[in-house]
Design an enzyme around this catalytic site. Structure first.
Site, PDB file in Angstrom:
ATOM      1  N   SER A   1       0.875  -1.184   0.000  1.00  0.00           N
ATOM      2  CA  SER A   1       0.000   0.000   0.000  1.00  0.00           C
ATOM      3  C   SER A   1       0.904   1.223   0.000  1.00  0.00           C
ATOM      4  O   SER A   1       2.066   1.145   0.438  1.00  0.00           O
ATOM      5  CB  SER A   1      -0.854  -0.006   1.275  1.00  0.00           C
ATOM      6  OG  SER A   1      -1.358   1.290   1.555  1.00  0.00           O
TER       7      SER A   1
ATOM      8  N   TYR B   1      -2.323  -0.968  10.420  1.00  0.00           N
ATOM      9  CA  TYR B   1      -2.285  -1.170   8.959  1.00  0.00           C
ATOM     10  C   TYR B   1      -0.965  -0.647   8.386  1.00  0.00           C
ATOM     11  O   TYR B   1      -0.280  -1.342   7.619  1.00  0.00           O
ATOM     12  CB  TYR B   1      -3.473  -0.451   8.321  1.00  0.00           C
ATOM     13  CG  TYR B   1      -3.631  -0.679   6.837  1.00  0.00           C
ATOM     14  CD1 TYR B   1      -4.257  -1.835   6.356  1.00  0.00           C
ATOM     15  CD2 TYR B   1      -3.193   0.257   5.912  1.00  0.00           C
ATOM     16  CE1 TYR B   1      -4.430  -2.046   4.993  1.00  0.00           C
ATOM     17  CE2 TYR B   1      -3.363   0.057   4.549  1.00  0.00           C
ATOM     18  CZ  TYR B   1      -3.986  -1.099   4.094  1.00  0.00           C
ATOM     19  OH  TYR B   1      -4.154  -1.291   2.733  1.00  0.00           O
TER      20      TYR B   1
HETATM   21  P1  NAD Z   1     -11.353  -6.028  -0.042  1.00  0.00           P
HETATM   22  O1  NAD Z   1     -11.855  -5.909   1.331  1.00  0.00           O
HETATM   23  O2  NAD Z   1     -12.301  -5.900  -1.190  1.00  0.00           O
HETATM   24  O3  NAD Z   1     -10.571  -7.407  -0.234  1.00  0.00           O
HETATM   25  C1  NAD Z   1      -9.796  -7.994   0.756  1.00  0.00           C
HETATM   26  C2  NAD Z   1      -9.722  -9.474   0.457  1.00  0.00           C
HETATM   27  O4  NAD Z   1      -8.905 -10.103   1.451  1.00  0.00           O
HETATM   28  C3  NAD Z   1     -11.081 -10.143   0.507  1.00  0.00           C
HETATM   29  O5  NAD Z   1     -11.173 -11.069  -0.553  1.00  0.00           O
HETATM   30  C4  NAD Z   1     -11.061 -10.855   1.865  1.00  0.00           C
HETATM   31  O6  NAD Z   1     -11.861 -12.006   1.858  1.00  0.00           O
HETATM   32  C5  NAD Z   1      -9.602 -11.226   1.944  1.00  0.00           C
HETATM   33  N1  NAD Z   1      -9.203 -11.556   3.299  1.00  0.00           N
HETATM   34  C6  NAD Z   1      -9.321 -10.823   4.433  1.00  0.00           C
HETATM   35  N2  NAD Z   1      -8.830 -11.511   5.479  1.00  0.00           N
HETATM   36  C7  NAD Z   1      -8.390 -12.702   4.997  1.00  0.00           C
HETATM   37  C8  NAD Z   1      -7.785 -13.835   5.569  1.00  0.00           C
HETATM   38  N3  NAD Z   1      -7.536 -13.911   6.884  1.00  0.00           N
HETATM   39  N4  NAD Z   1      -7.449 -14.876   4.763  1.00  0.00           N
HETATM   40  C9  NAD Z   1      -7.696 -14.844   3.425  1.00  0.00           C
HETATM   41  N5  NAD Z   1      -8.285 -13.789   2.828  1.00  0.00           N
HETATM   42  C10 NAD Z   1      -8.619 -12.738   3.605  1.00  0.00           C
HETATM   43  O7  NAD Z   1     -10.208  -4.933  -0.160  1.00  0.00           O
HETATM   44  P2  NAD Z   1      -9.149  -4.620  -1.301  1.00  0.00           P
HETATM   45  O8  NAD Z   1      -9.092  -3.158  -1.390  1.00  0.00           O
HETATM   46  O9  NAD Z   1      -9.408  -5.402  -2.520  1.00  0.00           O
HETATM   47  O10 NAD Z   1      -7.816  -5.109  -0.579  1.00  0.00           O
HETATM   48  C11 NAD Z   1      -6.929  -6.058  -1.151  1.00  0.00           C
HETATM   49  C12 NAD Z   1      -5.506  -5.721  -0.753  1.00  0.00           C
HETATM   50  O11 NAD Z   1      -5.168  -4.462  -1.314  1.00  0.00           O
HETATM   51  C13 NAD Z   1      -5.288  -5.600   0.759  1.00  0.00           C
HETATM   52  O12 NAD Z   1      -4.020  -6.175   1.086  1.00  0.00           O
HETATM   53  C14 NAD Z   1      -5.259  -4.098   0.969  1.00  0.00           C
HETATM   54  O13 NAD Z   1      -4.502  -3.742   2.096  1.00  0.00           O
HETATM   55  C15 NAD Z   1      -4.603  -3.653  -0.319  1.00  0.00           C
HETATM   56  N6  NAD Z   1      -4.802  -2.235  -0.627  1.00  0.00           N
HETATM   57  C16 NAD Z   1      -6.042  -1.738  -0.958  1.00  0.00           C
HETATM   58  C17 NAD Z   1      -6.160  -0.388  -1.255  1.00  0.00           C
HETATM   59  C18 NAD Z   1      -7.476   0.238  -1.641  1.00  0.00           C
HETATM   60  O14 NAD Z   1      -7.545   1.467  -1.743  1.00  0.00           O
HETATM   61  N7  NAD Z   1      -8.523  -0.523  -1.883  1.00  0.00           N
HETATM   62  C19 NAD Z   1      -5.049   0.447  -1.207  1.00  0.00           C
HETATM   63  C20 NAD Z   1      -3.820  -0.093  -0.855  1.00  0.00           C
HETATM   64  C21 NAD Z   1      -3.706  -1.436  -0.587  1.00  0.00           C
END
Ligand code: NAD
Length: 274
Positions: A159, A172
């Site tokens: 991130s 986080y």
């Molecule tokens: P999201 O909530 O849509 O997806 C998160 C996914 O992780 C889901 O499929 C959930 O089921 C899974 N998950 C959570 N806990 C878990 C566990 N214990 N075991 C297996 N799976 C698990 O959110 P997203 O935005 O798609 O996030 C995905 C990644 O991207 C994360 O690592 C998040 O930190 C990162 N991220 C997102 C953003 C953003 O703006 N959306 C920005 C930077 C980083």
């Protein structure tokens, strides 16, 4: 999926946390590029099934596996099922992650621990399992099947908060900062095995994790002050970058973090003379 132009034809790809958001987009991207994809979810079976159906309905190849990435037994079972179904592994997209936000002074040990367990320990467990598998399958490869290219690729989902401090989200930010040094250190250690390890660091991407911000017009306006490119990112923006880092086109790229953030890390406050 067939066709000579497909970038990941017959490669086997695990995408953790692919029942939603960025992971879902990555799973669909790899399937569209000819890969056999392992869709993983932790608790929402219906969402996992939706990702799987989207792939299968377009003629792609995928299986659905439940596993909590913070649990060692679950991770080992996820990799066992992958190998038993598809026989090998080529790419790990270690994407699963979550937030448990709280002001630091009120943050419970449970909130701290949960985020570190999933975002950082989960990364350790999945990357270790993938690296062991890559090395094992290379040992068993025939002399003629050896190539100069990488024998396995890992892309971690970090991130912008691996470099931007984030008050109210210290668990986080600590987990993502931890991913940065974890990624670089294992990249250094695994490069001699011809395993490539890199990260992508998204900025604000429109997914359920930050719905509270993009679904509120006032908060969305505030968010745009942080994004020089003046739009929120899409999961597909991230999937394409992950695809490049997992492809042979980036074969000489090791231990790098690629920021997919519309310029969020460019200190936007200084755009107008500071
Ligand atoms: P999201 O909530 O849509 O997806 C998160 C996914 O992780 C889901 O499929 C959930 O089921 C899974 N998950 C959570 N806990 C878990 C566990 N214990 N075991 C297996 N799976 C698990 O959110 P997203 O935005 O798609 O996030 C995905 C990644 O991207 C994360 O690592 C998040 O930190 C990162 N991220 C997102 C953003 C953003 O703006 N959306 C920005 C930077 C980083």
């Amino acid at each position: 999926m067939t066709g000579p132009e497909l970038k990941f034809k017959d490669q086997v790809v695990i995408v953790t946390g692919s029942s939603s958001g960025i992971g879902k987009a990555c799973a669909i991207y790899f399937a569209n590029q000819g890969a056999h994809v392992v869709v993983n979810y932790s608790s929402n079976a219906e969402e996992g099934q939706n990702t799987l159906n989207e792939i299968l309905n377009k003629g792609g190849s995928a299986i659905l596996v439940q596993a909590d990435v913070s649990r060692e037994d679950d991770v080992l079972a996820l990799f066992r099922e992958t190998i038993s179904k598809f026989g090998r592994l080529d790419v790990l997209v270690s994407n699963a992650g979550l937030q448990k936000d709280s002001p630091f002074l009120e943050m419970s040990l449970q909130q701290w621990q949960k985020v570190i367990d999933v975002n950082l320990t989960g990364m350790f467990l999945c990357c270790r399992a993938a690296a062991r598998q890559f090395i094992e399958q290379e040992k068993n490869a025939t002399e003629t099947s050896h190539s100069e290219l990488s024998i396995g690729k890992i892309v971690m989902m970090s991130s912008v908060h691996d470099v931007i401090p984030w008050a109210g989200h210290v668990n986080y930010a600590a987990s993502k900062g931890g991913i940065m040094m974890f990624m670089k250190s294992i990249s250094q250690e695994l490069a001699p095995h011809k395993i490539r390890v890199n990260s992508v660091s998204p900025g604000a991407i429109k997914t359920p994790i930050n719905k509270e911000v993009w679904s509120d017009p006032e908060k969305y306006k505030g968010l745009m002050n942080l994004i020089p490119y003046k739009r929120i990112g899409t999961p597909q923006d991230v999937a394409k970058a992950v695809g490049w880092l997992a492809s042979d086109e980036s074969d000489y790229v090791n231990g790098e973090t690629l920021y997919i953030d519309g310029g969020m890390t460019l200190y936007p406050e200084f755009a107008d003379n500071g």
